[in-house]
Enzyme design. Structure first.
Site, short mmCIF file in Angstrom:
data_model
loop_
_atom_site.label_atom_id
_atom_site.label_comp_id
_atom_site.label_asym_id
_atom_site.label_seq_id
_atom_site.Cartn_x
_atom_site.Cartn_y
_atom_site.Cartn_z
N ASN A 1 -6.15 -10.03 -7.01
CA ASN A 1 -6.54 -10.67 -5.79
C ASN A 1 -7.40 -11.67 -5.16
OD1 ASN A 1 -7.28 -8.63 -5.76
ND2 ASN A 1 -7.73 -8.47 -3.26
N CYS B 1 -16.97 -3.76 5.58
CA CYS B 1 -16.62 -2.23 4.83
C CYS B 1 -16.84 -1.45 6.34
CB CYS B 1 -18.64 -1.77 4.26
SG CYS B 1 -19.29 -2.11 5.29
N THR C 1 0.87 -1.09 -0.14
CA THR C 1 0.07 0.34 -0.17
C THR C 1 0.67 1.33 -0.15
OG1 THR C 1 -2.13 -0.78 1.19
CG2 THR C 1 -1.78 0.90 1.27
N HIS D 1 4.31 -10.05 3.48
CA HIS D 1 3.49 -10.81 4.29
C HIS D 1 2.61 -12.01 3.29
CE1 HIS D 1 -0.51 -8.67 4.19
NE2 HIS D 1 0.23 -7.82 3.61
N1 PLP Z 1 -2.13 -5.63 -3.95
C1 PLP Z 1 -2.87 -6.25 -3.51
C2 PLP Z 1 -2.95 -7.05 -4.52
C3 PLP Z 1 -3.38 -7.26 -2.34
O1 PLP Z 1 -3.93 -8.25 -2.43
C4 PLP Z 1 -3.17 -5.69 -1.38
C5 PLP Z 1 -3.29 -7.02 -0.24
O2 PLP Z 1 -3.81 -7.66 0.12
C6 PLP Z 1 -2.36 -4.80 -1.78
C7 PLP Z 1 -1.80 -4.61 -3.22
C8 PLP Z 1 -1.47 -4.49 -0.59
O3 PLP Z 1 -0.67 -4.80 0.36
P1 PLP Z 1 -0.15 -4.15 1.44
O4 PLP Z 1 -1.01 -4.86 2.45
O5 PLP Z 1 1.51 -5.30 1.30
O6 PLP Z 1 -0.22 -2.89 1.68
#
Ligand code: PLP
Length: 373
Positions: free
Chosen positions: A148, A320, A70, A197
């Protein structure tokens, strides 16, 4: 617990936990300090940096450590548009919130954003859609390598080639792809964000690959760490853990990915054979570890609670603010009927998932569906 929510997060690998622990205890100096403990930590940091650069096939100065994907995605998107001030961004309606909400925030700041929807039957954006959305003012393309929620694969090589030819930076969210398939960064990819993670490396660490050709303003200002683009003392233990996770992927990835895919396909085949109300929400070209299923006539939320009571962890949509579950934006934007979306459950596997767990999960799911039907 049978843990089938590995796209939310993974269990830390004990070897990586040892490495984190060891680094915390023996390399406690601040890499920016000039005394010998600081220099020892700096050597460890530089080694992790070099190893990762070699693994990803980029320069050491193109590797950045963040608190997670993120932050990495914010660092590149906001940092880039803070640098160029205006212009057009192409992204998709299938992105994780980390990109989707950042794009929404950029829109408020005056950046024009196109959110591409997938074509019917597709789980990802196609190259011609990106090409058709290009404008003279397009400054950046931001999209995910794999989704994801469904695992759907974006045809990245073609889009990267297109971006290269158009000379437009391409930011890739590689989180749901990395550690599930062989990683090879196509030439046209300018930035790629990854998360520790999701690859058994612990929480609070991410790696962003940012090519020198893409200029950003730092969004975290402070010390001169990381070439002045991301201030703050580096989280060396977590960085060492991330580097080891990549080494393990290099050593075992091929056979791990094959095993995960076999287990996922076995799971789906067994569920579809025994449960007539089950269907796969996206069965096209996808990464090895995701199975997004719908169970007709059963709410995904009810199903998740029943699964949890039976000691199976899975997921559905996203929570949410009230804590209730919202129907998945991704499945809705793929054109799936709302009723089907509401009855969906995502199962996601990892290299730590085994056949006994899958067999047990299939048995339990069958019992739950019979009860709820
Ligand atoms: N992008 C995708 C496709 C994700 O699945 C996630 C987390 O679930 C993220 C970004 C964000 O990652 P982080 O938890 O390391 O901030």
């Amino acid at each position: 617990m049978i843990y089938l929510d590995n796209n939310a997060t993974t269990i830390i690998d004990p070897l990586i936990l040892d490495e984190i622990h060891h680094t915390e205890l023996h390399f406690y100096g601040n890499p920016s300090s000039i005394h010998s403990m600081g220099q020892l930590a700096k050597q460890k940091l530089l080694k992790a940096n070099r190893d990762l650069a070699a693994f990803f096939g980029v320069k050491s100065e193109e590797i950045f450590f963040t608190s997670g994907a993120t932050e990495g995605l914010n660092m590149v998107l906001r940092g880039f548009f803070n640098h160029c001030k205006r212009g057009h961004l192409i992204t998709t309606s299938l992105e994780h919130e980390a990109v989707y909400q950042t794009a929404k925030a950029l829109e408020i700041d005056g950046i024009e954003v196109t959110y591409l929807d997938p074509e019917p039957g597709e789980g990802a954006i196609l190259p011609h859609q990106v090409r058709d959305a290009l404008r003279p003012t397009t400054r950046c393309i931001a999209l995910m390598w794999a989704n994801n929620e469904t695992g759907a694969l974006t045809p990245l090589e073609e889009i990267a080639e297109l971006a290269l030819r158009a000379n437009i930076p391409l930011l890739v969210d590689g989180v749901a792809y990395f550690g599930k398939e062989q990683f090879f960064l196509p030439e046209g990819v300018t930035a790629c964000c990854l998360s520790g993670h999701k690859i058994h490396a612990g929480k609070g660490i991410g790696v962003t690959i940012l090519k020198k050709s893409m200029s950003i303003e730092p969004i975290i200002t402070g010390g001169a760490q990381q070439w002045g683009k991301r201030g703050g003392t580096e989280n060396l233990p977590a960085i060492a853990g991330f580097a080891l996770a990549c080494e393990l992927i290099k050593q075992n990835g091929e056979k791990d990915f094959e095993k995960i895919r076999f287990l996922r396909d076995y799971f789906e085949a067994k569920i579809l054979k025994t449960l007539s109300n089950a269907s796969i929400n996206f069965g096209g070209n996808r990464v090895s570890n995701v199975s997004n299923l719908s169970f007709e006539g059963i709410s995904g939320e009810t199903m998740l609670i029943a699964l949890d009571q039976a000691k199976i962890a899975a997921s559905h949509g996203s929570a949410c603010s009230s804590g209730a579950l919202e129907p998945s934006r991704v499945l809705l934007n793929m054109g799936l009927p709302r009723k089907r979306v509401l009855s969906s459950v995502r199962f996601s596997l990892s290299r730590m998932t085994n056949l006994e767990e899958i067999e047990e999960a299939c048995k339990i799911i069958k019992i739950i569906i019979k009860k709820l039907n």
